[in-house]
Design a protein around this motif. Sequence first.
Motif, short mmCIF file in Angstrom:
data_model
loop_
_atom_site.label_atom_id
_atom_site.label_comp_id
_atom_site.label_asym_id
_atom_site.label_seq_id
_atom_site.Cartn_x
_atom_site.Cartn_y
_atom_site.Cartn_z
N TYR A 24 -60.95 164.45 26.57
CA TYR A 24 -60.39 164.57 25.23
C TYR A 24 -59.03 163.89 25.13
CZ TYR A 24 -63.87 168.01 23.82
OH TYR A 24 -65.03 168.64 23.52
N PHE A 25 -58.33 163.76 26.23
CA PHE A 25 -56.96 163.30 26.19
C PHE A 25 -56.77 161.90 26.73
CE2 PHE A 25 -56.80 168.00 26.79
CZ PHE A 25 -56.57 168.27 25.46
N GLY A 26 -57.77 161.09 26.63
CA GLY A 26 -57.63 159.71 27.06
C GLY A 26 -58.78 158.90 26.52
N GLY A 27 -58.64 157.60 26.61
CA GLY A 27 -59.75 156.76 26.19
C GLY A 27 -59.52 156.09 24.86
N THR A 28 -60.59 155.98 24.12
CA THR A 28 -60.55 155.19 22.91
C THR A 28 -60.56 156.05 21.65
OG1 THR A 28 -62.95 154.99 22.89
CG2 THR A 28 -61.72 153.26 24.02
N MET A 29 -60.41 155.37 20.56
CA MET A 29 -60.47 156.00 19.24
C MET A 29 -61.36 155.11 18.38
SD MET A 29 -56.61 155.05 18.14
CE MET A 29 -56.06 153.37 18.12
N LEU A 30 -61.88 155.65 17.31
CA LEU A 30 -62.71 154.89 16.38
C LEU A 30 -61.89 154.58 15.14
CD1 LEU A 30 -65.48 153.78 15.49
CD2 LEU A 30 -65.93 156.02 14.52
N VAL A 31 -61.77 153.29 14.82
CA VAL A 31 -61.02 152.85 13.65
C VAL A 31 -62.03 152.48 12.56
CG1 VAL A 31 -59.33 151.21 12.74
CG2 VAL A 31 -59.19 151.97 15.12
N SER A 32 -61.82 153.00 11.39
CA SER A 32 -62.71 152.69 10.26
C SER A 32 -61.89 152.20 9.08
CB SER A 32 -63.48 153.95 9.88
OG SER A 32 -64.33 153.69 8.79
N PRO A 33 -62.13 150.99 8.61
CA PRO A 33 -63.15 150.04 9.03
C PRO A 33 -62.76 149.33 10.33
CG PRO A 33 -61.82 149.06 7.31
CD PRO A 33 -61.33 150.47 7.48
N GLN A 34 -63.78 148.87 11.07
CA GLN A 34 -63.54 148.17 12.33
C GLN A 34 -63.09 146.72 12.10
OE1 GLN A 34 -67.10 148.69 14.59
NE2 GLN A 34 -66.55 150.76 15.18
N VAL A 35 -63.40 146.19 10.91
CA VAL A 35 -62.95 144.85 10.53
C VAL A 35 -61.99 145.02 9.35
CG1 VAL A 35 -63.61 142.57 9.69
CG2 VAL A 35 -65.08 143.78 11.32
N PHE A 36 -60.76 144.59 9.54
CA PHE A 36 -59.74 144.70 8.50
C PHE A 36 -59.65 143.35 7.80
CE2 PHE A 36 -55.33 144.85 6.94
CZ PHE A 36 -55.34 146.09 6.31
N VAL A 37 -60.10 143.29 6.55
CA VAL A 37 -60.11 142.04 5.79
C VAL A 37 -58.86 142.01 4.91
CG1 VAL A 37 -61.40 140.61 4.17
CG2 VAL A 37 -62.63 142.04 5.81
N LEU A 38 -58.00 141.03 5.18
CA LEU A 38 -56.70 140.96 4.50
C LEU A 38 -56.82 140.82 2.99
CD1 LEU A 38 -54.82 138.65 7.01
CD2 LEU A 38 -54.71 141.14 6.85
N ASP A 39 -57.83 140.07 2.52
CA ASP A 39 -57.97 139.82 1.08
C ASP A 39 -58.73 140.92 0.34
OD1 ASP A 39 -56.64 137.46 1.43
OD2 ASP A 39 -58.47 136.25 1.57
N HIS A 40 -59.37 141.82 1.07
CA HIS A 40 -60.16 142.86 0.42
C HIS A 40 -59.97 144.17 1.16
CE1 HIS A 40 -63.65 145.23 -0.80
NE2 HIS A 40 -63.60 144.52 -1.91
N MET A 41 -58.88 144.84 0.90
CA MET A 41 -58.54 146.06 1.61
C MET A 41 -58.94 147.28 0.80
SD MET A 41 -54.72 145.09 2.79
CE MET A 41 -54.22 145.16 1.08
N GLY A 42 -59.36 148.31 1.50
CA GLY A 42 -59.54 149.61 0.88
C GLY A 42 -58.17 150.26 0.76
N SER A 43 -58.16 151.51 0.39
CA SER A 43 -56.87 152.18 0.22
C SER A 43 -56.32 152.76 1.52
CB SER A 43 -56.98 153.27 -0.83
OG SER A 43 -57.96 154.22 -0.44
N THR A 44 -57.23 153.16 2.44
CA THR A 44 -56.77 153.74 3.70
C THR A 44 -57.61 153.24 4.87
OG1 THR A 44 -58.20 155.69 3.52
CG2 THR A 44 -55.96 155.89 2.63
N VAL A 45 -57.03 153.37 6.04
CA VAL A 45 -57.71 153.12 7.30
C VAL A 45 -57.71 154.45 8.05
CG1 VAL A 45 -57.60 151.90 9.51
CG2 VAL A 45 -57.03 150.70 7.38
N SER A 46 -58.87 154.84 8.57
CA SER A 46 -59.00 156.12 9.28
C SER A 46 -59.12 155.89 10.77
CB SER A 46 -60.25 156.86 8.80
OG SER A 46 -60.19 157.11 7.44
N ILE A 47 -58.48 156.74 11.53
CA ILE A 47 -58.62 156.72 12.98
C ILE A 47 -59.16 158.08 13.40
CG2 ILE A 47 -57.43 156.61 15.18
CD1 ILE A 47 -55.68 154.48 14.01
N HIS A 48 -60.35 158.05 14.00
CA HIS A 48 -61.02 159.27 14.44
C HIS A 48 -60.89 159.39 15.95
CE1 HIS A 48 -63.11 159.70 10.54
NE2 HIS A 48 -62.98 158.39 10.53
#
Length: 125
Positions: A24-48
Amino acid sequence: MLRKCIIVLALGLLLAAPATAREYFGGTMLVSPQVFVLDHMGSTVSIHTEVPCSSVIRSSIVLHGANGLTITPLYITSDSRGNLVAKFTSQDMLTIVEIPRTDLTLTGTFVDNGTLSLNATITVK
């Protein structure tokens, strides 16, 4: 023979429990969205994460990106399993990403003073 089996089973359970907790205390995280498009952004980026939200000092959470720049979350919540989810504004994300990829590191402090550090790489277009 039965006694040996019980001893082996007990030792296996004792050794498995700490290993599971460490994951639980090491490793990776999931970023959503995984592709960040500079010209078409949503309002937030989530890290799970798989880190229990209650085990972390929320005010200590910081996201590190390109060139050593950091941002703080818009807010922190927990998912249906009680794990930490950090939300960042897309505008803030713009300041820490670079084309074509950016390594992100989420850091923070546990309530028991341990250190949290999770990593992910996202594609930036």
